[in-house]
Design a protein around this motif. Structure first.
Motif, PDB file in Angstrom:
ATOM      1  N   ARG A 125       6.989   5.066 -32.305  1.00  0.00           N
ATOM      2  CA  ARG A 125       6.844   6.169 -33.259  1.00  0.00           C
ATOM      3  C   ARG A 125       7.550   7.435 -32.756  1.00  0.00           C
ATOM      4  O   ARG A 125       8.230   8.124 -33.518  1.00  0.00           O
ATOM      5  CB  ARG A 125       5.359   6.453 -33.479  1.00  0.00           C
ATOM      6  CG  ARG A 125       5.097   7.461 -34.559  1.00  0.00           C
ATOM      7  CD  ARG A 125       3.618   7.685 -34.748  1.00  0.00           C
ATOM      8  NE  ARG A 125       3.005   8.235 -33.551  1.00  0.00           N
ATOM      9  CZ  ARG A 125       1.726   8.558 -33.449  1.00  0.00           C
ATOM     10  NH1 ARG A 125       0.926   8.357 -34.474  1.00  0.00           N
ATOM     11  NH2 ARG A 125       1.237   9.048 -32.345  1.00  0.00           N
ATOM     12  N   ALA A 126       7.390   7.706 -31.451  1.00  0.00           N
ATOM     13  CA  ALA A 126       8.025   8.902 -30.885  1.00  0.00           C
ATOM     14  C   ALA A 126       9.549   8.752 -30.859  1.00  0.00           C
ATOM     15  O   ALA A 126      10.283   9.722 -31.063  1.00  0.00           O
ATOM     16  CB  ALA A 126       7.487   9.152 -29.486  1.00  0.00           C
ATOM     17  N   GLY A 186       7.312   9.923 -38.842  1.00  0.00           N
ATOM     18  CA  GLY A 186       8.224  11.054 -38.634  1.00  0.00           C
ATOM     19  C   GLY A 186       9.397  11.045 -39.599  1.00  0.00           C
ATOM     20  O   GLY A 186       9.900  12.095 -39.989  1.00  0.00           O
ATOM     21  N   ILE A 238      12.157   9.121 -34.289  1.00  0.00           N
ATOM     22  CA  ILE A 238      12.726  10.391 -34.784  1.00  0.00           C
ATOM     23  C   ILE A 238      13.971  10.786 -33.980  1.00  0.00           C
ATOM     24  O   ILE A 238      14.509  11.873 -34.163  1.00  0.00           O
ATOM     25  CB  ILE A 238      11.685  11.538 -34.749  1.00  0.00           C
ATOM     26  CG1 ILE A 238      11.192  11.799 -33.309  1.00  0.00           C
ATOM     27  CG2 ILE A 238      10.508  11.252 -35.673  1.00  0.00           C
ATOM     28  CD1 ILE A 238      10.427  13.108 -33.150  1.00  0.00           C
ATOM     29  N   ILE A 243      10.922  16.899 -30.388  1.00  0.00           N
ATOM     30  CA  ILE A 243      10.493  16.380 -29.089  1.00  0.00           C
ATOM     31  C   ILE A 243       9.577  15.177 -29.321  1.00  0.00           C
ATOM     32  O   ILE A 243       8.603  15.266 -30.079  1.00  0.00           O
ATOM     33  CB  ILE A 243       9.733  17.466 -28.287  1.00  0.00           C
ATOM     34  CG1 ILE A 243      10.675  18.631 -27.962  1.00  0.00           C
ATOM     35  CG2 ILE A 243       9.129  16.876 -27.012  1.00  0.00           C
ATOM     36  CD1 ILE A 243       9.999  19.795 -27.263  1.00  0.00           C
TER      37      ILE A 243
END
Lengths: 259, 241
Positions: free
Chosen positions: B146-147, B99, B150, B77
């Motif tokens: 960054r989120a 990540g 992944i 998530i």
């Protein structure tokens, strides 16, 4: 009542009190060097005394071993205290961190002598290991307390949870977030730990004894020589206080340059 | 059903139940705004979906897989905290590829992904910059990149406009909406600010005292509020419009 006095004089009194404390602390520290000036050549010659040199090497080695062990055991303990909530945590933290720092070292030496002395199955008294154990008990808490404080700050930011949401497991979070962000604090804790270990006397005196060239360290050398106020005792005092001062200066450097 | 499916969720801290009987779905490409007064349970719901808080009851499915008790790192998530949660000891590219790094992906592959994502959030050339030197808006974009690096199956954003100044807020909201449109995943936003809600999403869920009081298309809820409290809560919308 306080309004009746002229604030200018009150402030002067405060400054005078502050100045007296400063003068007391600095004079005490500097007096050893002043005392050495009178017999400067003899003091310098004493630095080459074989017994003092061995005591210095043993002091340094045992203090470094203590600091190394404090990192190995202290950083994980700091992680446990800052990350986990469990019953009795406050009591455990007090026993492991606060109590050793305020413990009378001579009593600590007595306990170790009973626990690990000649009458116990594990006889470690009067050895180098005894020196390290005695120093470790009272010095390691510095590493734990400095590191735990920083770990708690990091935990409060939630950065560890963001890292986990990105796929890092707790072990990876420990090594990629907690450790790199705490290096200065761990360094500061280690400086204090090392400095405290260098100056530790009571525990070493009882548990490790004062065997020249084997377990005699600078503080125990001073303790046995102090009654006669020998030049050697003065030289040893200068060595141990200067080393500790340098460690504390580096500690200040770590904390003040904190970004 | 593809997307997020929350069924009869109950969650809270220690013995305190903060959210109760929460059920809703968000499909890929849909954006749901969780709204409600302070203490209504918005953040608790977000953190339960993320895996930080363990639910006491109910189930969470993501793309038909149950994730209710999966550890945080196994949920895939994307999460953007209110303060963006950037790692200050890493530079922009190291933050964006964190990540991928912890997944053991090679440096070359990480750099390729970072290049694409940084282009998407318009931060090309910022790779080696220190986080401390970035503006609030740039920090947010690093957090988004960054989120997204992944390739998350769901994206959660906590108060995404709260640290953006009033002047640039509507521009940032537009950029965010464009970005959401490009992603084929469900998106959940949390806010207590009516203006932010208005700017970011057409679907809203209103949480009051830990329960979803009303959920649906924003304009329909404004027209037909279920309770006088919701009507009062949504009053700023009617004034803005």
């Amino acid at each position: 009542m306080i309004q009746k006095f002229n604030s200018k004089y009150l402030i002067i009194i405060l400054y005078v009190l502050a100045g007296l404390l400063l003068v007391f602390s600095i004079t005490t520290f500097l007096y050893q060097y002043i005392a050495a000036l009178g017999s400067f050549k003899k003091v310098i010659a004493s630095f080459g005394n074989n017994r003092i040199l061995t005591a210095l090497i043993l002091s340094l080695l045992s203090a470094f071993a203590t600091a190394f062990l404090a990192i190995i055991f202290g950083v994980p303990l700091a992680y446990l205290f800052s990350m986990k909530e469990f019953k009795g945590k406050l009591l455990l933290e007090t026993l492991a961190v606060d109590v050793p720092q305020t413990f009378p070292p001579i009593a600590e030496g007595m306990i170790f002598l009973l626990m690990l002395g000649p009458n116990s199955p594990v006889h470690l008294a009067y050895t180098f290991a005894a020196l390290v154990i005695a120093k470790f008990f009272i010095s390691a808490p510095f590493v734990v307390s400095f590191t735990a404080r920083r770990f708690r700050e990091i935990r409060q930011t939630g950065m560890n949870l963001t890292a986990r949401s990105l796929g890092a497991n707790p072990f990876q979070v420990f090594f990629t977030i907690f450790i790199p962000l705490s290096l200065k604090d761990i360094g500061a804790g280690v400086s204090l730990c090392w400095s405290r270990a260098m100056g530790e006397l009571g525990g070493s005196l009882l548990f490790a004894g004062v065997i020249p060239h084997q377990t005699e360290i600078i503080p125990t050398f001073i303790a046995t020589q102090a009654k006669t106020l020998t030049i050697e005792a003065l030289a040893a005092t200068i060595l141990v206080t200067t080393a500790s001062t340098l460690a504390l200066v580096s500690f200040k450097h770590f904390t003040l340059s904190k970004t | 059903m593809k997307g997020l499916n929350v069924i009869d969720l109950e969650s809270g801290y220690d013995k305190n139940l903060v959210i109760r009987n929460i059920s809703f779905s968000v499909r890929p490409k849909e954006t749901l705004m969780l709204m409600g007064p302070s203490g209504s349970g918005k953040s608790t719901l977000l953190l339960t979906i993320l895996g930080i808080i363990t639910p006491k009851k109910g189930k969470i499915f993501l793309n038909e897989e149950e994730i209710t008790h999966l550890p945080i790192e196994a949920r895939n998530i994307g999460y953007l905290p209110q303060d963006y949660g950037l790692f200050p000891h890493l530079n922009v590219i190291e933050n964006v590829t964190y990540g991928l790094y912890v997944r053991g992906i090679s440096k070359k592959e990480r750099e390729d992904v970072a290049s694409k994502i940084l282009t998407l959030v318009e931060l090309q050339g910022f790779e080696k910059r220190r986080i401390q030197g970035l503006s609030g808006g740039q920090k947010q974009r690093v957090g988004l990149a960054r989120a997204l690096a992944i390739k998350p199956s769901l994206f959660l954003l906590d108060e995404p406009l709260s640290n953006i100044d009033q002047v640039t807020k509507s521009d940032v909201a537009k950029e965010l909406k464009n970005l959401f449109y490009k992603l084929n995943i469900p998106i959940i936003l949390v806010t207590h600010n009516h203006e932010d809600a208005l700017l970011l999403s057409k679907d809203i869920a209103i949480l009051i005292d830990g329960k979803i009081e009303q959920i649906g298309i924003r304009d329909e809820i404004i027209k037909n509020p279920k309770t006088p409290f919701i009507k009062k809560l949504l009053l700023p919308f009617t004034i803005n419009e």
